[in-house]
Design a protein around this motif. Structure first.
Motif, mmCIF file in Angstrom:
data_model
loop_
_atom_site.group_PDB
_atom_site.id
_atom_site.type_symbol
_atom_site.label_atom_id
_atom_site.label_comp_id
_atom_site.label_asym_id
_atom_site.label_seq_id
_atom_site.Cartn_x
_atom_site.Cartn_y
_atom_site.Cartn_z
ATOM 1 N N MET A 178 0.833 -1.212 0.000
ATOM 2 C CA MET A 178 0.000 0.000 0.000
ATOM 3 C C MET A 178 0.864 1.257 0.000
ATOM 4 O O MET A 178 0.563 2.233 -0.697
ATOM 5 C CB MET A 178 -0.935 -0.013 1.215
ATOM 6 N N ASP A 179 1.940 1.228 0.772
ATOM 7 C CA ASP A 179 2.842 2.385 0.805
ATOM 8 C C ASP A 179 3.461 2.632 -0.568
ATOM 9 O O ASP A 179 3.522 3.785 -1.031
ATOM 10 C CB ASP A 179 3.934 2.139 1.848
ATOM 11 N N ALA A 180 3.909 1.564 -1.240
ATOM 12 C CA ALA A 180 4.490 1.721 -2.573
ATOM 13 C C ALA A 180 3.458 2.207 -3.583
ATOM 14 O O ALA A 180 3.761 3.050 -4.439
ATOM 15 C CB ALA A 180 5.086 0.384 -3.026
ATOM 16 N N PHE A 181 2.233 1.712 -3.479
ATOM 17 C CA PHE A 181 1.164 2.138 -4.397
ATOM 18 C C PHE A 181 0.865 3.621 -4.235
ATOM 19 O O PHE A 181 0.698 4.357 -5.225
ATOM 20 C CB PHE A 181 -0.093 1.305 -4.142
ATOM 21 N N LEU A 182 0.803 4.087 -2.994
ATOM 22 C CA LEU A 182 0.515 5.498 -2.743
ATOM 23 C C LEU A 182 1.636 6.391 -3.284
ATOM 24 O O LEU A 182 1.381 7.446 -3.863
ATOM 25 C CB LEU A 182 0.321 5.729 -1.246
ATOM 26 N N ARG A 183 2.872 5.941 -3.102
ATOM 27 C CA ARG A 183 4.007 6.734 -3.591
ATOM 28 C C ARG A 183 4.015 6.800 -5.119
ATOM 29 O O ARG A 183 4.311 7.846 -5.701
ATOM 30 C CB ARG A 183 5.314 6.145 -3.079
ATOM 31 N N GLU A 184 3.722 5.666 -5.757
ATOM 32 C CA GLU A 184 3.717 5.638 -7.214
ATOM 33 C C GLU A 184 2.637 6.534 -7.807
ATOM 34 O O GLU A 184 2.775 7.015 -8.947
ATOM 35 C CB GLU A 184 3.526 4.203 -7.712
ATOM 36 N N GLY A 238 3.540 11.818 2.101
ATOM 37 C CA GLY A 238 3.267 12.105 3.505
ATOM 38 C C GLY A 238 2.646 10.959 4.275
ATOM 39 O O GLY A 238 2.280 11.121 5.441
ATOM 40 N N ILE A 239 2.498 9.802 3.646
ATOM 41 C CA ILE A 239 1.924 8.631 4.337
ATOM 42 C C ILE A 239 3.009 7.567 4.451
ATOM 43 O O ILE A 239 3.501 7.056 3.439
ATOM 44 C CB ILE A 239 0.704 8.079 3.584
ATOM 45 N N GLU A 240 3.401 7.259 5.658
ATOM 46 C CA GLU A 240 4.430 6.269 5.921
ATOM 47 C C GLU A 240 3.789 4.944 6.351
ATOM 48 O O GLU A 240 2.609 4.913 6.745
ATOM 49 C CB GLU A 240 5.369 6.768 7.016
ATOM 50 N N PRO A 241 4.548 3.833 6.278
ATOM 51 C CA PRO A 241 4.012 2.559 6.765
ATOM 52 C C PRO A 241 3.516 2.620 8.205
ATOM 53 O O PRO A 241 2.558 1.930 8.570
ATOM 54 C CB PRO A 241 5.213 1.609 6.625
ATOM 55 N N LEU A 242 4.166 3.472 9.020
ATOM 56 C CA LEU A 242 3.720 3.622 10.412
ATOM 57 C C LEU A 242 2.297 4.160 10.475
ATOM 58 O O LEU A 242 1.488 3.723 11.314
ATOM 59 C CB LEU A 242 4.673 4.557 11.165
ATOM 60 N N HIS A 243 1.960 5.110 9.586
ATOM 61 C CA HIS A 243 0.605 5.658 9.559
ATOM 62 C C HIS A 243 -0.417 4.582 9.187
ATOM 63 O O HIS A 243 -1.497 4.508 9.779
ATOM 64 C CB HIS A 243 0.528 6.820 8.562
#
Length: 244
Positions: A179-185, A190-195
């Motif tokens: 999910m983190d990689a998808f959001l970045r792509e 501003g959304i990290e795996p911790l969030h």
């Protein structure tokens, strides 16, 4: 136009036939791999090298293959019966309470990334299900197979549901990283795996509350099922007595 070579697909035939005749799955898959390698003209050293590489890339599978024989050996020497007897000696315990405690422990351990700490093969079948069955038998007496299957199914569901919702909290879990990689792509910053892990906590708590409520209903339904079973048994005895 090049001719299509269908010979490498013989490995699929071997897998289907092996599973259809219920041969050992590990031997079937290994044989299918060897035959497929031969079909594509892969030399023996390259084939063994490929097997070794895939084996090293799946070391967790190797640990599972080591755990299963140990569990089987413990079951053969009475692990399930010991678990039942120990739980039966505790008068205040119930099936629902055992499953609730396991659900909390399993969800918390999954949130910490300890996914292999418990599971269907190593915990549910040899320990959790027999303990839940022992608690029910201690409360209601001997249980018919239908009720035993119902309790065992709830024990298996506890493990699946707790791990499913707990693992999303672990920031190094594959789905969280995906999910983190998808959001970045897609340009979402501003959304990290911790969030993502923190936002999974309310869902995990909701799953805990709903499933504990479900387990409380299970305990109530067990009493009704046992009463119905006793009533049916009495009615059957009366009918058989009249026929005689």
């Amino acid at each position: 136009m090049t001719e299509l070579n269908l010979l490498p697909l013989i490995g699929i035939v071997v897998v289907v036939a092996g599973f259809a005749f219920r041969f050992n799955p590990l031997l079937v898959v290994t044989l299918a791999g060897l035959i497929t390698g031969w079909a594509v003209d892969l030399d023996w050293l390259s084939l063994i090298s490929t097997f070794g590489e895939k084996f090293m890339n799946a070391r967790q599978l190797a640990s599972l293959l080591l755990i299963l024989p140990i569990i089987a050996l413990l079951e053969r020497y009475g692990l399930q019966q010991r678990a039942k007897d120990w739980i039966a000696s505790i008068k205040s315990v119930t099936s629902a309470r055992i499953l609730m405690v396991y659900f909390v422990v399993r969800e918390c351990s999954s949130a910490l990334g300890l996914l292999s700490l418990a599971g269907q093969a190593q915990t549910v079948r040899p320990l959790l299900a027999p303990m839940a069955l022992g608690a029910a038998a201690n409360t209601y007496g001997p249980l018919p197979k239908e009720i035993q299957d119902k309790i065992s199914a709830h024990a298996a569901a506890c493990d699946n549901i707790a791990m499913f919702f707990g693992e999303d909290i672990f920031i190094a879990f594959g789905a969280v990283l995906l999910m983190d990689a998808f959001l970045r792509e897609n340009g979402i910053q501003g959304i990290e795996p911790l969030h993502i892990g923190l936002w999974a906590i309310p869902t995990a708590l909701a799953a805990l509350i709903f499933h504990c409520f479900r387990l409380a209903r299970l305990e109530a339904s067990l009493s009704q099922d046992v009463q119905k079973y006793i009533q049916q048994k009495q009615e059957t005895s009366v009918v058989e007595g009249e026929m005689q």
